[in-house]
Structure formats: structure tokens, C-alpha cells
Design an enzyme around this catalytic site. Structure first.
Site, PDB file in Angstrom:
ATOM      1  N   HIS A  91      -9.941   9.723  17.240  1.00 18.14           N
ATOM      2  CA  HIS A  91      -8.744  10.308  16.634  1.00 18.14           C
ATOM      3  C   HIS A  91      -7.551   9.370  16.696  1.00 18.14           C
ATOM      4  CE1 HIS A  91     -10.722  14.149  16.230  1.00 18.14           C
ATOM      5  NE2 HIS A  91     -10.994  14.188  17.524  1.00 18.14           N
ATOM      6  N   HIS A 116      -0.987   6.878  23.550  1.00 16.14           N
ATOM      7  CA  HIS A 116      -1.758   6.832  22.309  1.00 16.14           C
ATOM      8  C   HIS A 116      -0.810   6.820  21.125  1.00 16.14           C
ATOM      9  CE1 HIS A 116      -1.229  11.224  22.916  1.00 16.14           C
ATOM     10  NE2 HIS A 116      -1.075  11.226  21.601  1.00 16.14           N
ATOM     11  N   HIS A 118       0.147   7.325  16.726  1.00 18.31           N
ATOM     12  CA  HIS A 118      -0.027   8.069  15.480  1.00 18.31           C
ATOM     13  C   HIS A 118       0.633   7.291  14.342  1.00 18.31           C
ATOM     14  CE1 HIS A 118      -1.304  11.829  17.524  1.00 18.31           C
ATOM     15  NE2 HIS A 118      -0.498  11.398  18.481  1.00 18.31           N
ATOM     16  N   HIS A 135       2.904   8.030  22.038  1.00 14.40           N
ATOM     17  CA  HIS A 135       3.093   9.156  22.952  1.00 14.40           C
ATOM     18  C   HIS A 135       2.668   8.737  24.358  1.00 14.40           C
ATOM     19  CE1 HIS A 135       2.832  12.366  19.519  1.00 14.40           C
ATOM     20  NE2 HIS A 135       3.971  11.701  19.537  1.00 14.40           N
ATOM     21  N   THR A 203      -2.425  18.076  19.292  1.00 11.70           N
ATOM     22  CA  THR A 203      -3.841  18.198  18.937  1.00 11.70           C
ATOM     23  C   THR A 203      -4.412  19.419  19.652  1.00 11.70           C
ATOM     24  OG1 THR A 203      -4.518  16.773  20.780  1.00 11.70           O
ATOM     25  CG2 THR A 203      -4.119  15.702  18.651  1.00 11.70           C
TER      26      THR A 203
END
Length: 251
Positions: A91, A116, A118, A135, A203
Site C-alpha cells: 500500500h 510511510h 502517500h 506520516h 487506512t
């Protein structure tokens, strides 16, 4: 042992195997995606444990707007070179950190677990989206979560980010140890002024009660670095903006 006992024993073993398999299948989290039938609009219907994705009232990400003035405490960050591993979890790209990196705020100390990314950004500021968002996920000893969000715009090459980018894989599940450990503090903008709101995981299971700290200043990553991330995670991996509802965004 007679034939009847042998048959019963075999049947018992077989029954146990079936039950164990069913329990294992039931314990697996349902598969979710950022697109298609298992995309964000469906998350809340995929499993009862994901119900907050559909019914939560304090969900993240949000468009940060109509901020109110408040007295926010400084973030006391104690980070070292301990980003040891980069992972493609299917992801996102995630950097895992060894114990010992802490953030203290509002009288509580949280330990940095992982960072992580995005693309495009999940949170917006006054309606503006950015090419990349990191994040920094922290947890205290009771399991309470705090996330520092840093937005990245196209600009100069980010040397600290490159330590992970050099080893990130396009294959889901791949992990690589980093020969040059990452210092999380070098992924931050120079100033640490922030916006503060209460939110959720972005998520599944979309759990609420997450403390969010969004850096006001924007950091930089080169266009090549953003393009490389997009080539490795070849679809947008940002959850759509969620309703602010009655929440306040404090600055």
C-alpha cells in the site's frame, strides 16, 4: 486400538484441521485497496472491524481550514539515526525505526515506530494538495497513537529521503536493510510549528482517537524522487478527504 477407535481418531484430527483452517481464514483481515471494488468507499463494508471507515465522525485526512488560534506546546523530538529498514507493504513505502526515538507533547511521550508516504498528499491545507506526504507514526506505552504529517512539494533533492528511496522495491512484501540509517529529524522542515486536530488512521480499520500534528512549513523532494515513488506505488495511495464535522483545527 480397534478399527472404530482409529476411525474416530482420524475423524477428530480431520475435524480439528478444518476448524483450524476456518479460524485462520476468519482471523485474516479482508483485503482493501485504494481503487476498485475494495476502494475507500467500500472499506466500511468489507468487515465489521472496519465499520469506523464508514460511520466515524472524526476521520482523517481532512482539508485543514478555518483554523483557530490556540496555545500549542512545542514538540520535543529526540530522534537519532535509527531508520533501519525500508518495506513495500503493498500500500505504501514504509521505513521502520529501532526503539529509542521519542516525541513528547501535551505531557505524554510517544515512540516513533515507522514513517510511510502517500502520493498525492492525504491532508490538504486551505484546499491545496501536495505531491507527497509523510506520516511519522508514534505510539505511547498504552498504545495511543500520534501522527506527525509532513507535506513535501517539488523542490531540491532530499538527501535523507534518498537513503530509503535508493533501496525501495516495486515488489509488494520486499524488505531491505538500510546501510545508511535514516535520521527522522532530517526529514522535517527547519521549523516545527504545526496544526493540531483529532482524527483517525487513514487506512482500515480507520480507528479514531489519533492525535494529528501537521507541520505548517512544507519540506522539499525533487520531482525525480516523487516520480520514483509513483513508479513503485503505481496508483494514488491517498484516502479521499473526510468531513471535519464539529472538530477544530488549532494553530
Amino acid at each position: 486400538m480397534n478399527k472404530i477407535n482409529i476411525s474416530v481418531s482420524i475423524f477428530s484430527i480431520a475435524l480439528f484441521a478444518v476448524v483450524f483452517a476456518m479460524q485462520s481464514m476468519a482471523s485474516e483481515n479482508p483485503h482493501w485497496e485504494y481503487y476498485g471494488d475494495n476502494g475507500p468507499d467500500a472499506w466500511g463494508r468489507l468487515d465489521q472491524s472496519y465499520i469506523m471507515c464508514a460511520e466515524g465522525k472524526n476521520q482523517s485526512p481532512i482539508n485543514l481550514t478555518n483554523m483557530i488560534e490556540g496555545s500549542l506546546p512545542d514538540l520535543k523530538l529526540k530522534y537519532s539515526k535509527s531508520g533501519t529498514e525500508v518495506v513495500n507493504n503493498g500500500h505504501t513505502i514504509q521505513v521502520n525505526f529501532a526503539p529509542g526515538n521519542t516525541m513528547t507533547v501535551e505531557g505524554r511521550t510517544f515512540e516513533l515506530k515507522q514513517v510511510h508516504f502517500h502520493s498525492p498528499s492525504e491532508n490538504n491545507i486551505e484546499g491545496k494538495s501536495y505531491p507527497l506526504e509523510g506520516h511519522f507514526v508514534h505510539a505511547d506505552k498504552a498504545g495511543n497513537l500520534a501522527v506527525i504529517a509532513i507535506l513535501y512539494d517539488h523542490g531540491e533533492h532530499n538527501n535523507e529521503l534518498e537513503k530509503a528511496w535508493e533501496y525501495m522495491s516495486a515488489s509488494s512484501g520486499d524488505k531491505h536493510m538500510l546501510p545508511n540509517k535514516i535520521n527522522a529529524s532530517k526529514l522535517f522542515p527547519e521549523k516545527h510549528a504545526y496544526y493540531r486536530f483529532n482524527g483517525s488512521l487513514t487506512t482500515p480499520p480507520c480507528s479514531e482517537g489519533v492525535r494529528w500534528f501537521v507541520m505548517k512549513d512544507i519540506n522539499n523532494a525533487s520531482q525525480r524522487q516523487v516520480r520514483k515513488f509513483i513508479s513503485v506505488i503505481p496508483h494514488d495511495n491517498n484516502r479521499p478527504l473526510q468531513a471535519i464535522n464539529a472538530r477544530e483545527v488549532i494553530q
